[in-house]
Design a protein around this motif. Sequence first.
Motif, PDB file in Angstrom:
ATOM      1  N   THR A 103     -12.677  -2.965   5.108  1.00 16.99           N
ATOM      2  CA  THR A 103     -14.045  -2.488   4.773  1.00 16.99           C
ATOM      3  C   THR A 103     -14.761  -2.817   3.606  1.00 16.99           C
ATOM      4  O   THR A 103     -14.291  -2.412   2.442  1.00 16.99           O
ATOM      5  CB  THR A 103     -14.337  -0.968   5.237  1.00 16.99           C
ATOM      6  OG1 THR A 103     -13.560  -0.565   6.557  1.00 16.99           O
ATOM      7  CG2 THR A 103     -15.618  -0.437   5.215  1.00 16.99           C
ATOM      8  N   SER A 128     -21.952  -0.861   4.896  1.00 12.93           N
ATOM      9  CA  SER A 128     -20.498  -0.922   5.076  1.00 12.93           C
ATOM     10  C   SER A 128     -20.094  -1.729   6.250  1.00 12.93           C
ATOM     11  O   SER A 128     -20.710  -1.691   7.353  1.00 12.93           O
ATOM     12  CB  SER A 128     -20.055   0.516   5.452  1.00 12.93           C
ATOM     13  OG  SER A 128     -20.026   1.313   4.432  1.00 12.93           O
ATOM     14  N   ALA A 170     -17.350  -4.057   8.086  1.00  9.37           N
ATOM     15  CA  ALA A 170     -15.721  -4.118   8.325  1.00  9.37           C
ATOM     16  C   ALA A 170     -15.279  -5.710   8.702  1.00  9.37           C
ATOM     17  O   ALA A 170     -15.960  -6.005   9.866  1.00  9.37           O
ATOM     18  CB  ALA A 170     -15.570  -3.163   9.507  1.00  9.37           C
TER      19      ALA A 170
END
Length: 222
Positions: free
Chosen positions: A123, A134, A136
């Motif tokens: 992440t 954020s 991933a």
Amino acid sequence: GLIARNEAVLFPPPAPVGMELIALAVAALLHREARELRIDAADPHSPWTHAGAWRLNGGVSRTLRFGYGEQVLDVKLDSNARGSTLIYADQAAPFAYTCQADDLRVNLGTRRTHGQVHADGDTFHVFYAGRHVSLAWLDPLAHAGEAESEGGKLTAPMPGKVIAVLVEAGSMVTRGAPLLVMEAMKMEHTISAPADGVVSEILYDVGEQVAEGAQLLAFERN
């Protein structure tokens, strides 16, 4: 009923991820990969020490995929001896980056931007222009084997033949226990238990041919 009446205000859709944000995440990923290269002190000219874009017959194209909430963002990085191009959301721009301590600086042709990216596993927390996003990284190699155990299904990784069945229907097994061995591409592949559980059914016998993706055993987790 307050939440239901004001759901659109309380839970607005995530703001779009622009080229600058995605470029910072890509730069952070490439910088981490460069740090993890194997360095052979006895051979400074070892090809394993270098990870440039040079290829014998041209450049290299790489697709990077990031998860953003429920969205999947695809980014393409084309590289050759002349440089790199980042392609994202129907935009294309020359791409280069530098890293100084926690500060990442990215050049996108005539545009220049900088921000901070902190990685927590796969992440990447990107901080740019007062915004935190954020992303991933969906690494296809890191999770390639996980699909075989989803929902208790154990599947053939490629076409082949079953050469050994190591359990019986009703067998209680622990995670990692070998269940079945198949031969494919002149190699043996051992299918193991994804968790503690019970083998409820054996779907193929020794000597039978199986297609890629075929379920080999039925499995129930404890």
